[in-house]
Design an enzyme around this catalytic site. Structure first.
Site, PDB file in Angstrom:
ATOM      1  CG  HIS A  63      -1.998   1.056   1.129  1.00  0.00           C
ATOM      2  ND1 HIS A  63      -3.342   0.773   0.978  1.00  0.00           N
ATOM      3  CD2 HIS A  63      -1.916   2.410   1.146  1.00  0.00           C
ATOM      4  CE1 HIS A  63      -4.030   1.894   0.908  1.00  0.00           C
ATOM      5  NE2 HIS A  63      -3.188   2.912   1.015  1.00  0.00           N
ATOM      6  CG  HIS A  65      -1.216   6.897  -1.453  1.00  0.00           C
ATOM      7  ND1 HIS A  65      -2.412   7.099  -2.097  1.00  0.00           N
ATOM      8  CD2 HIS A  65      -1.484   6.089  -0.399  1.00  0.00           C
ATOM      9  CE1 HIS A  65      -3.375   6.443  -1.461  1.00  0.00           C
ATOM     10  NE2 HIS A  65      -2.839   5.815  -0.421  1.00  0.00           N
ATOM     11  CD  GLN A 159      -7.191  11.309  -1.468  1.00  0.00           C
ATOM     12  OE1 GLN A 159      -5.997  11.054  -1.470  1.00  0.00           O
ATOM     13  NE2 GLN A 159      -7.991  10.955  -0.486  1.00  0.00           N
ATOM     14  CG  HIS A 217      -7.781   4.044   0.567  1.00  0.00           C
ATOM     15  ND1 HIS A 217      -7.329   3.678  -0.663  1.00  0.00           N
ATOM     16  CD2 HIS A 217      -6.753   4.661   1.201  1.00  0.00           C
ATOM     17  CE1 HIS A 217      -6.059   4.052  -0.784  1.00  0.00           C
ATOM     18  NE2 HIS A 217      -5.683   4.649   0.328  1.00  0.00           N
ATOM     19  CD  GLU A 220      -6.998   6.172   5.903  1.00  0.00           C
ATOM     20  OE1 GLU A 220      -7.442   6.184   4.748  1.00  0.00           O
ATOM     21  OE2 GLU A 220      -5.867   6.589   6.211  1.00  0.00           O
ATOM     22  CG  ASP A 316      -0.908   4.865   3.590  1.00  0.00           C
ATOM     23  OD1 ASP A 316      -1.170   5.239   2.436  1.00  0.00           O
ATOM     24  OD2 ASP A 316      -1.721   4.971   4.531  1.00  0.00           O
TER      25      ASP A 316
HETATM   26 ZN   LIG Z   1      -3.739   4.886   1.125  1.00  0.00          ZN
END
Ligand SMILES: [Zn+2]
Length: 409
Positions: A63, A65, A159, A217, A220, A316
């Protein structure tokens, strides 16, 4: 091309071995080394003397970005430290990002990961409203530039939501056509629980359209009211997508009352949903609304593992508005995981190592992963003699190999 690693220690075998690689960079033989041979190596250029050190299949970061990497100084400071403020700040900042600038930062992060022994990454690329497809272009270019050095799967990540960002499904569809591999999501970020469920249904529609896996996702947040992951698991069963869905974060599960948590964990196991926790980022972003005692923010890692759910740990973020730290060192991620959910007994330390190696390999369907005959020569040689020492000391690798070729200096 490296053809032989001598004096190597493996996780599940006593004594030292020699690992032979064939001309295609695959493992051809693993043989025990007699004690006399352990003292010296002949120093051939195509040979590495591991010196009794641990040899593992390269780490996997499930995971990440990359479009965010090193963007911390390009975005106003996240004063609350929360996920929601970071999303808002990034939405403004990324309007100015070009494919070229994204590619440059991504390659820098990829090289950092490789230097620490990572051989495969699953990357979530932002295809939200203000990202359009520019960030995706940059990440695809970064993958192309590094394709002989590391394997990268790319997830189309909406996102800004899917229902609250109505252009998202078309951007995700286009990103899949451009070369992305996996359908992403952000189920908990919709305005209502009903919209979260609609998002999940849309993700499965897209996954069916492209015959693709899903990595969403989800939940969270510390709120026990966030109950998206049970819907994701139920839909996984309904659509016959068992083993092809990953739930990222799943923080809220830690805040459910025990009876409901047990039900959800059983359901995740039944649906064969993979879970990835991101210990550094979850510790950092969650618990922000708590006084004391302050929650740790991670999902129920040990309970999920005990129930047979395939759990991995990811980096992440690398120095971005969501998380100002992170280097791409998966041993640091395992180290944080051990601390965050008390994985400190000998068997659980081994499971922390599984979370950055064999478990993410299952999620990415890397069937030829592993130090085994026919396995890829994607290997990391560490100057320590056990998993425990690897996680305790977190050393730089002696060698990082990709298909038998040396990737570090
Ligand atoms: Zn993420």
């Amino acid at each position: 091309m490296i053809r032989r690693i001598t004096n190597a220690r493996l996780r599940e075998r006593e004594g030292l071995v020699a690992i032979d690689l064939d001309g295609k960079g695959r493992i051809a033989a693993i043989t025990g080394m007699p004690p006399a041979a352990q003292a010296r190596s002949d120093g051939a250029v195509d040979e590495i003397d591991a010196g009794g050190g641990l040899v593992l299949s390269s780490f996997i970061d499930l995971h990440l970005h990359l479009d965010l990497a090193y963007s911390l100084d390009l975005v106003p400071e996240n004063k609350s430290g929360t996920l929601v403020e970071a999303i808002g700040l990034y939405a403004v900042a990324k309007k100015d990002f070009t494919p070229q600038s994204v590619c440059e930062r991504a390659v820098r992060a990829i090289e950092s990961e490789i230097g620490f022994g990572t051989g495969a990454i699953r990357n979530h690329v932002d295809v939200g409203r203000t990202a359009e497809l520019r960030l995706c272009e940059g990440i695809l270019a970064a993958r192309e530039m590094t394709r002989n050095r590391i394997d990268i799967q790319i997830v189309t990540f909406p996102q800004d939501g899917v229902i609250r960002d109505p252009g998202a499904p078309d951007r995700m569809r286009e990103a899949m056509r451009m070369g992305c591999d996996v359908v992403g999501g952000i189920a908990h970020y919709e305005r209502t629980p009903t919209d979260s469920q609609r998002q999940i249904e849309l993700l499965f529609d897209l996954a069916e359209e492209f015959d693709a896996d899903i990595d969403c996702h989800i939940d969270e947040t510390d709120s026990p009211e966030s109950r998206c992951v049970e819907y994701l698991a139920a839909e996984t069963i309904k659509r016959g997508w068992q083993g092809r869905v990953t739930a990222s974060h799943v923080c809220a599960l830690a805040s459910y009352e025990p009876v409901h948590a047990a039900k959800v964990i059983t359901l995740l196991a039944e649906a064969q949903v993979h879970v990835v926790t991101n210990p550094g980022v979850n510790l950092h972003l969650q618990g922000r609304f708590d006084g004391y005692p302050k929650r740790r923010g991670l999902t129920r890692v040990r309970e999920l593992m005990a129930a047979g759910v395939n759990v991995s740990a990811g980096q992440d973020c690398i120095k971005d508005p969501f998380y100002p730290f992170g280097t791409g060192q998966m041993l640091e991620v395992a180290h944080l995981l051990v601390h965050a959910d008390h994985l400190s007994s000998r068997p659980l330390i081994e499971k922390a190592m599984d979370a950055i190696t064999i478990n993410p390999a299952r999620s990415m369907h890397l069937d030829d992963y592993g130090v085994k005959i026919g396995g890829r020569g994607d290997l990391v040689v560490l100057p320590v003699d056990s998993v425990h020492e690897a996680i305790r000391c977190r050393p730089r690798p002696l060698a990082v190999l990709k298909g038998g070729l040396r990737m570090n200096k």
